[in-house]
Design an enzyme around this catalytic site. Sequence first.
Site, PDB file in Angstrom:
ATOM      1  N   ARG A 124       0.816  -1.230   0.000  1.00  0.00           N
ATOM      2  CA  ARG A 124       0.000   0.000   0.000  1.00  0.00           C
ATOM      3  C   ARG A 124       0.839   1.264   0.000  1.00  0.00           C
ATOM      4  NH1 ARG A 124      -2.977  -3.226   3.277  1.00  0.00           N
ATOM      5  NH2 ARG A 124      -4.901  -3.940   2.317  1.00  0.00           N
ATOM      6  N   LYS A 146       2.915  11.607 -11.271  1.00  0.00           N
ATOM      7  CA  LYS A 146       2.131  10.641 -12.048  1.00  0.00           C
ATOM      8  C   LYS A 146       2.994   9.407 -12.289  1.00  0.00           C
ATOM      9  CE  LYS A 146      -0.992  13.401 -14.894  1.00  0.00           C
ATOM     10  NZ  LYS A 146      -1.299  13.770 -16.288  1.00  0.00           N
ATOM     11  N   GLU A 188      10.336  19.365 -25.223  1.00  0.00           N
ATOM     12  CA  GLU A 188       9.512  19.661 -24.042  1.00  0.00           C
ATOM     13  C   GLU A 188      10.018  20.933 -23.352  1.00  0.00           C
ATOM     14  OE1 GLU A 188       6.790  17.966 -23.277  1.00  0.00           O
ATOM     15  OE2 GLU A 188       7.027  15.940 -24.115  1.00  0.00           O
ATOM     16  N   LYS A 230       6.918  23.428 -14.039  1.00  0.00           N
ATOM     17  CA  LYS A 230       5.977  22.312 -13.922  1.00  0.00           C
ATOM     18  C   LYS A 230       5.515  22.150 -12.475  1.00  0.00           C
ATOM     19  CE  LYS A 230       4.708  17.595 -14.996  1.00  0.00           C
ATOM     20  NZ  LYS A 230       4.994  16.305 -15.622  1.00  0.00           N
ATOM     21  N   GLU A 240      -4.982  16.986 -11.525  1.00  0.00           N
ATOM     22  CA  GLU A 240      -5.563  17.335 -12.821  1.00  0.00           C
ATOM     23  C   GLU A 240      -7.071  17.480 -12.733  1.00  0.00           C
ATOM     24  OE1 GLU A 240      -3.550  15.129 -15.801  1.00  0.00           O
ATOM     25  OE2 GLU A 240      -4.594  16.149 -17.432  1.00  0.00           O
ATOM     26  N   ARG A 245      -3.272  21.623 -15.343  1.00  0.00           N
ATOM     27  CA  ARG A 245      -2.255  20.666 -15.786  1.00  0.00           C
ATOM     28  C   ARG A 245      -2.387  20.386 -17.274  1.00  0.00           C
ATOM     29  NH1 ARG A 245       0.182  16.111 -11.581  1.00  0.00           N
ATOM     30  NH2 ARG A 245       1.601  15.478 -13.207  1.00  0.00           N
ATOM     31  N   ASN A 249      -0.098  20.117 -22.054  1.00  0.00           N
ATOM     32  CA  ASN A 249      -0.295  19.294 -23.249  1.00  0.00           C
ATOM     33  C   ASN A 249      -0.258  20.095 -24.544  1.00  0.00           C
ATOM     34  OD1 ASN A 249      -0.465  16.775 -22.038  1.00  0.00           O
ATOM     35  ND2 ASN A 249      -2.587  17.124 -21.454  1.00  0.00           N
ATOM     36  N   HIS A 252       0.382  18.447 -27.862  1.00  0.00           N
ATOM     37  CA  HIS A 252       0.316  17.008 -27.630  1.00  0.00           C
ATOM     38  C   HIS A 252      -0.856  16.311 -28.309  1.00  0.00           C
ATOM     39  CE1 HIS A 252       3.650  17.588 -24.971  1.00  0.00           C
ATOM     40  NE2 HIS A 252       3.623  16.336 -24.537  1.00  0.00           N
ATOM     41  N   HIS A 256       0.207  13.152 -30.286  1.00  0.00           N
ATOM     42  CA  HIS A 256      -0.290  11.796 -30.027  1.00  0.00           C
ATOM     43  C   HIS A 256      -0.837  11.165 -31.307  1.00  0.00           C
ATOM     44  CE1 HIS A 256      -0.830  12.948 -25.519  1.00  0.00           C
ATOM     45  NE2 HIS A 256       0.376  12.454 -25.754  1.00  0.00           N
ATOM     46  N   HIS A 269       8.703  10.652 -28.861  1.00  0.00           N
ATOM     47  CA  HIS A 269       7.630  11.511 -28.384  1.00  0.00           C
ATOM     48  C   HIS A 269       7.973  13.001 -28.568  1.00  0.00           C
ATOM     49  CE1 HIS A 269       4.453  13.132 -25.918  1.00  0.00           C
ATOM     50  NE2 HIS A 269       5.344  13.694 -25.118  1.00  0.00           N
TER      51      HIS A 269
HETATM   52  N1  NAD Z   1       4.916  10.583 -15.327  1.00  0.00           N
HETATM   53  C1  NAD Z   1       4.819  11.601 -16.127  1.00  0.00           C
HETATM   54  O1  NAD Z   1       4.342  12.683 -15.751  1.00  0.00           O
HETATM   55  C2  NAD Z   1       5.352  11.481 -17.513  1.00  0.00           C
HETATM   56  C3  NAD Z   1       5.529  12.633 -18.309  1.00  0.00           C
HETATM   57  C4  NAD Z   1       6.083  12.473 -19.575  1.00  0.00           C
HETATM   58  C5  NAD Z   1       6.433  11.218 -20.029  1.00  0.00           C
HETATM   59  N2  NAD Z   1       6.241  10.123 -19.250  1.00  0.00           N
HETATM   60  C6  NAD Z   1       6.612   8.780 -19.704  1.00  0.00           C
HETATM   61  O2  NAD Z   1       8.013   8.737 -19.871  1.00  0.00           O
HETATM   62  C7  NAD Z   1       8.331   7.711 -20.818  1.00  0.00           C
HETATM   63  C8  NAD Z   1       9.383   8.216 -21.762  1.00  0.00           C
HETATM   64  O3  NAD Z   1      10.532   8.552 -21.022  1.00  0.00           O
HETATM   65  P1  NAD Z   1      11.972   8.648 -21.692  1.00  0.00           P
HETATM   66  O4  NAD Z   1      11.878   9.458 -22.917  1.00  0.00           O
HETATM   67  O5  NAD Z   1      12.917   9.021 -20.624  1.00  0.00           O
HETATM   68  O6  NAD Z   1      12.191   7.165 -22.216  1.00  0.00           O
HETATM   69  P2  NAD Z   1      13.036   5.899 -21.666  1.00  0.00           P
HETATM   70  O7  NAD Z   1      12.915   5.767 -20.215  1.00  0.00           O
HETATM   71  O8  NAD Z   1      12.612   4.759 -22.503  1.00  0.00           O
HETATM   72  O9  NAD Z   1      14.532   6.308 -22.023  1.00  0.00           O
HETATM   73  C9  NAD Z   1      14.894   6.453 -23.376  1.00  0.00           C
HETATM   74  C10 NAD Z   1      16.097   5.587 -23.730  1.00  0.00           C
HETATM   75  O10 NAD Z   1      17.271   6.167 -23.172  1.00  0.00           O
HETATM   76  C11 NAD Z   1      17.987   5.199 -22.383  1.00  0.00           C
HETATM   77  N3  NAD Z   1      18.672   5.967 -21.349  1.00  0.00           N
HETATM   78  C12 NAD Z   1      18.129   6.544 -20.268  1.00  0.00           C
HETATM   79  N4  NAD Z   1      19.028   7.304 -19.631  1.00  0.00           N
HETATM   80  C13 NAD Z   1      20.190   7.180 -20.320  1.00  0.00           C
HETATM   81  C14 NAD Z   1      21.481   7.736 -20.173  1.00  0.00           C
HETATM   82  N5  NAD Z   1      21.741   8.637 -19.212  1.00  0.00           N
HETATM   83  N6  NAD Z   1      22.432   7.382 -21.055  1.00  0.00           N
HETATM   84  C15 NAD Z   1      22.142   6.525 -22.067  1.00  0.00           C
HETATM   85  N7  NAD Z   1      20.938   5.987 -22.287  1.00  0.00           N
HETATM   86  C16 NAD Z   1      19.966   6.317 -21.413  1.00  0.00           C
HETATM   87  C17 NAD Z   1      16.940   4.243 -21.937  1.00  0.00           C
HETATM   88  O11 NAD Z   1      17.502   2.990 -21.611  1.00  0.00           O
HETATM   89  C18 NAD Z   1      16.039   4.178 -23.166  1.00  0.00           C
HETATM   90  O12 NAD Z   1      16.598   3.307 -24.103  1.00  0.00           O
HETATM   91  C19 NAD Z   1       7.032   7.315 -21.486  1.00  0.00           C
HETATM   92  O13 NAD Z   1       6.612   6.073 -21.004  1.00  0.00           O
HETATM   93  C20 NAD Z   1       6.050   8.395 -21.051  1.00  0.00           C
HETATM   94  O14 NAD Z   1       4.728   7.931 -20.938  1.00  0.00           O
HETATM   95  C21 NAD Z   1       5.716  10.240 -18.004  1.00  0.00           C
HETATM   96 ZN    ZN Z   2       5.218  15.247 -23.696  1.00  0.00          ZN
END
Ligand code: NAD
Ligand code: ZN
Length: 363
Positions: A124, A146, A188, A230, A240, A245, A249, A252, A256, A269
Amino acid sequence: MNDALTVQVQLSERSYEIVIGTGNLTAAGAFVGQRCKLTHAIVITDTNVAPLHARRVADSLGSLGARVDEEVIEAGEASKSVANADRLWQRLLQHKADRKSVVVAVGGGVIGDLAGFVAATYARGVAFVQVPTTLLAHVDSSVGGKVGVNLPDAKNMVGAFWQPLGVLIDTAVLDTLPDREYRAGLAEVVKYGVILDAEFFRYLEDRADDLAARRPDALRHVVARCCRLKADVVAQDERETIGLRAMLNYGHTFAHAIEAEAGYGEFLHGEAVAIGMLAASRLAERLGRVDRRFTERQDALLRRLKLPVAMPAMAPEVLLEAMQRDKKVAHGRLRFVLPKQMGQVELVGDVPEEDVLAVLQTA
Ligand SMILES: NC(=O)c1ccc[n+]([C@@H]2O[C@H](COP(=O)([O-])OP(=O)(O)OC[C@H]3O[C@@H](n4cnc5c(N)ncnc54)[C@H](O)[C@@H]3O)[C@@H](O)[C@H]2O)c1
Ligand SMILES: [Zn+2]
């Protein structure tokens, strides 16, 4: 370590700090130790980040006498799954994790979201610290609480709001990030300027070359500013509920649709967001909200940051349909976050379909 910056996230009893430095990863143990009684930590990371950075975090935690377990997940979006959450719950149990344990996520948004979800649900809810390692995670996914996983047909469909005890950001970890991933994160960054901070947008125009070169001082400033912006939005609209919030977007709805139609993986993305912001800006132009120069400034900056700016060759009707399916679209009615002036956006409802189609046609 030098010139660390701190951003406070104000969420009453869930308030916490984001600390942004360069070369401060090896101080992760102290960072966690200052925020909870550090006896047992589970470091969750992915196959790319484990050898590059996560091991140093684990060593730092261990050097303070904590018992440290490490779980390595296959890198990639497909890992943000219920199956992996299940696997991690079982592993935590085997590691005898309890309410006194802390989950430390070391990785990009995939790891932050997955590990955060596991922390939110195991027993939990257990303590959680984020050590984000992509630019996108520095400025976006690690801020706001999130967490969640994807269902096969719906991204981020299962999740929670679970705030960390703290977020430790070392901009030096970005040195190993592939160029394309880095630039996608910059999209971003540009978004924050357009939606919330005209002066920050000017700063980005001034320092675009330093940013492209990953200069540490520029990076610390940029990451801290984005986190601040942010965090302020999240503090006012944590769950949200009041629509604030939603401003995050910008671009976005278009992004998307582009991501979905191109097939996930074709565009990162952030790349889709760059194209989407320009589409939204052109839509605002058509609706008489901004002038052409407004869009051109964004276009010029995104190009300097080597982001794609051209709408891919896709049928406008198909993209429009994808937008109407987007879960952020209320009851199929098209609403967009549209700029009013630099640093200011509004949610605009009932945008005529023909204007959207016209923007999608722009090659
Ligand atoms: N929680 C939220 O508010 C929120 C907001 C935006 C996006 N997201 C989520 O985030 C995700 C995307 O995140 P991301 O773009 O970081 O992708 P990711 O976590 O897949 O990382 C991208 C790639 O970079 C590699 N990597 C990470 N750090 C590295 C480093 N320092 N050196 C070398 N390689 C490295 C990873 O292994 C991966 O292959 C999506 O699932 C999206 O839905 C969440
Ligand atoms: Zn985004």
